[in-house]
Enzyme design. Sequence first.
Site, PDB file in Angstrom:
ATOM      1  N   CYS A  34       5.494  -2.875 -20.177  1.00  0.00           N
ATOM      2  CA  CYS A  34       4.764  -2.304 -19.038  1.00  0.00           C
ATOM      3  C   CYS A  34       5.244  -2.838 -17.694  1.00  0.00           C
ATOM      4  CB  CYS A  34       3.265  -2.526 -19.192  1.00  0.00           C
ATOM      5  SG  CYS A  34       2.778  -4.249 -19.143  1.00  0.00           S
TER       6      CYS A  34
ATOM      7  N   HIS B 186       0.816  -1.209   0.000  1.00  0.00           N
ATOM      8  CA  HIS B 186       0.000   0.000   0.000  1.00  0.00           C
ATOM      9  C   HIS B 186       0.851   1.262   0.000  1.00  0.00           C
ATOM     10  CE1 HIS B 186      -4.290  -0.232   0.696  1.00  0.00           C
ATOM     11  NE2 HIS B 186      -4.237   1.063   0.970  1.00  0.00           N
TER      12      HIS B 186
ATOM     13  N   GLU C 265       4.773 -12.531 -21.164  1.00  0.00           N
ATOM     14  CA  GLU C 265       5.330 -12.694 -19.816  1.00  0.00           C
ATOM     15  C   GLU C 265       5.958 -14.062 -19.620  1.00  0.00           C
ATOM     16  OE1 GLU C 265       2.710 -10.335 -16.913  1.00  0.00           O
ATOM     17  OE2 GLU C 265       1.279 -11.635 -17.911  1.00  0.00           O
TER      18      GLU C 265
ATOM     19  N   ARG D  95      -6.265  -4.752 -18.822  1.00  0.00           N
ATOM     20  CA  ARG D  95      -5.810  -6.148 -18.767  1.00  0.00           C
ATOM     21  C   ARG D  95      -6.870  -6.949 -18.033  1.00  0.00           C
ATOM     22  NH1 ARG D  95      -0.648  -7.637 -15.401  1.00  0.00           N
ATOM     23  NH2 ARG D  95      -1.974  -7.308 -13.597  1.00  0.00           N
TER      24      ARG D  95
ATOM     25  N   ASN E  62       8.095  -7.810 -15.524  1.00  0.00           N
ATOM     26  CA  ASN E  62       8.211  -8.307 -14.142  1.00  0.00           C
ATOM     27  C   ASN E  62       8.094  -9.828 -14.133  1.00  0.00           C
ATOM     28  OD1 ASN E  62       8.096  -5.594 -13.556  1.00  0.00           O
ATOM     29  ND2 ASN E  62       5.955  -5.649 -12.916  1.00  0.00           N
ATOM     30  N   ASP E  63       7.076 -10.323 -14.830  1.00  0.00           N
ATOM     31  CA  ASP E  63       6.901 -11.767 -14.876  1.00  0.00           C
ATOM     32  C   ASP E  63       7.888 -12.425 -15.834  1.00  0.00           C
ATOM     33  OD1 ASP E  63       4.936 -12.608 -13.034  1.00  0.00           O
ATOM     34  OD2 ASP E  63       3.445 -11.494 -14.190  1.00  0.00           O
TER      35      ASP E  63
ATOM     36  N   ARG F  80      -4.700  -2.708 -14.128  1.00  0.00           N
ATOM     37  CA  ARG F  80      -4.758  -4.041 -13.503  1.00  0.00           C
ATOM     38  C   ARG F  80      -6.161  -4.242 -12.915  1.00  0.00           C
ATOM     39  NH1 ARG F  80       0.809  -2.404 -11.724  1.00  0.00           N
ATOM     40  NH2 ARG F  80       2.231  -3.995 -12.497  1.00  0.00           N
TER      41      ARG F  80
ATOM     42  N   ARG G 261       9.822 -13.312  -8.202  1.00  0.00           N
ATOM     43  CA  ARG G 261      10.006 -11.861  -8.161  1.00  0.00           C
ATOM     44  C   ARG G 261       9.815 -11.273  -6.766  1.00  0.00           C
ATOM     45  NH1 ARG G 261       4.749 -10.004 -11.787  1.00  0.00           N
ATOM     46  NH2 ARG G 261       4.450  -8.215 -10.457  1.00  0.00           N
TER      47      ARG G 261
HETATM   48  C1  PEP Z   1       4.466  -7.633 -15.473  1.00  0.00           C
HETATM   49  O1  PEP Z   1       4.420  -8.824 -15.195  1.00  0.00           O
HETATM   50  O2  PEP Z   1       5.493  -7.048 -15.871  1.00  0.00           O
HETATM   51  C2  PEP Z   1       3.273  -6.788 -15.331  1.00  0.00           C
HETATM   52  C3  PEP Z   1       3.278  -5.552 -15.750  1.00  0.00           C
HETATM   53  O3  PEP Z   1       2.189  -7.331 -14.713  1.00  0.00           O
HETATM   54  P1  PEP Z   1       2.084  -7.538 -13.121  1.00  0.00           P
HETATM   55  O4  PEP Z   1       3.211  -6.758 -12.488  1.00  0.00           O
HETATM   56  O5  PEP Z   1       0.740  -7.023 -12.740  1.00  0.00           O
HETATM   57  O6  PEP Z   1       2.213  -9.006 -12.987  1.00  0.00           O
HETATM   58 MG    MG Z   2       2.549  -9.822 -14.907  1.00  0.00          MG
END
Ligand code: PEP
Ligand code: MG
Length: 593
Positions: free
Chosen positions: A513, A195, A442, A338, A465-466, A302, A476
């Site tokens: 992203c 948060h 991803e 998404r 990120n994924d 999201r 992660r």
């Molecule tokens: C990602 O995986 O990079 C992404 C933007 O989605 P999230 O962080 O919501 O998994």
């Molecule tokens: Mg993701």
Amino acid sequence: MVHLPDMRKGIPVSPGVAIGTAYCIHAIFVNPEKGSVAEGEVASELARYEAARERTAADLLALQDKVAMQVGEREAAIFAMHASILGDSAFTHRIRSWIAHDRMTAPAALSRLLDEYTALFSRTHDEYLKERLHDVQDVVVRLSAHLSDVLKPNSDALEGPLIVVAEELLPSQVVALGNIEVRGIVTQAGSQTSHAAIIARSRGIPAVSGVAGILRQTRSGDTVVVDGRHGHVLINPDAETRSAYRKLEREFFLLRDQWAANRDRPATTLDGVALSLLANINNVQDAQAAAAMGATGVGLFRTEYIYLTHPSVPDEQEQLARYREIVDAAPDRTVTVRTLDIGGDKTVPYLGHHHQEANPFMGWRSIRLSFEHPEFFATQLRAILRAGAYARSRGGQIRVMFPMITTLEELHRVRGMMRRACKQLEARREEYAVVPFGMMLEVPAAAVAIDVLLPAVDFVSIGSNDLVQYLMAADRDNPKVSHLCQPLAPAVLRTLHQVIRACGRANRPVTLCGEMAGQPRAFPLLLGMGLRSFSMSPAFVPSIKDLAAHLDIPRCRDMLAHALQLKTTANVKRFMSEQLKRIAPDLAAMDTA
Ligand code: PEP
Ligand code: MG
């Protein structure tokens, strides 16, 4: 280098440097008034508790009215929920009984109640329920504050800009913080996605999370330095250290003001190449922050946050209302939505996520879960298609993308479901728009076979990120393997380069992203790969826009060519840090190492 005698280390979650007066929000729980009362004092302790309860109820009612008027009914609903926790007979009955039978003081009874709730909730893996623990904490904090004037957090009594020090920021505290000048945030708990981290980033406030024991070591009124670039926190540093950080802080705020002034300037490179800088958002407040920071659209909404904050499946009308709100707040009224990305670390009880999976990130997550709930999924698709018509009527656009796509069959299946959703809306004579259809990249399998997937989509958004966690086989969220989960790893750079080139050859627009889109050391390399569209936390938009204005494409290509020759992540990082110092030395203040 200045001597740093009392430095604490945490996770850097929002860049920049700030120095100010500590305002310890949870001081109340660090040293709860433990004592007991004598038999003759029981009645007066019960009366004391009742008086505090009434004052708390009045606070909540006043807050509900104020927030409803100044922010909105939806935001105010949380205080109604807190009032119902306060009024819950089980809650009050236990407190009264501990005071009356166990002769506990009211604060001690509250502390015990909170311990019990914490123990109960800590056994659940359910994020929705875990959030509810925050609500109970919030109510207990309010009650406790009314019971103890000594410990009552009172920002009026503190001088100067404040550094909020808290266990974790609670929903109502975030609203209350709107009225005071917060320069920095330090939390004991939390991570990049907590948060406090999300709020700090969207407001551009330097912040450090996960600083163990900080509430025990800090008192309201102490001088605290927050270095959100490196995750450092200093308590009462000496005069020399203070003045060194004051200088850094001035530079940071100056830079922030300059960036704010650049809000309406288009994002272009030094050699005039136009870029699209979009925002990642989780709710309508983030969409407003995106507009304030000069993003030109929303590159990732999201939607799971609609579900996570809802006690049951939100129906089509409810979802449509949320999408419309976001469209209205979003820059240029353009939003890439998404679909539900639940599972992994985020679960909702009503979608059947009660059981524990051995490997949740590799299991029943994301699009895989949506396929198993075709009714819920169809409801979401219809709401998105209808929101598409709304966005178009407002001069904007909705695009839809699907998370964690792994195979071509999945894309075909989603297409079929989209077609059915359109037919259902036609049968109901509902207005909708055919929206661009995208996939999130991803999963390494999708990167390797990208040429197979591209003909089936209108656009691609790389979820780095994924992608990084799956490529490096490193969770992660697990600090033990964070040395592996690195976007600047040679394997990641090669994969991204290959994907971006494939999208270019197939003439499919591509955005990135993940968090790396907002990282100054990664950005020039992505430009060098040919990427022109980036979606990031709103607070990173101004600094990335500034960095872009210092970069020309040939130089980025040279940097990329050199970086691709390097064999270790450490070498890539070192090389990019050196380059950044030369190109835009000011941006060093924004680098979260
Ligand atoms: C990602 O995986 O990079 C992404 C933007 O989605 P999230 O962080 O919501 O998994
Ligand atoms: Mg993701």
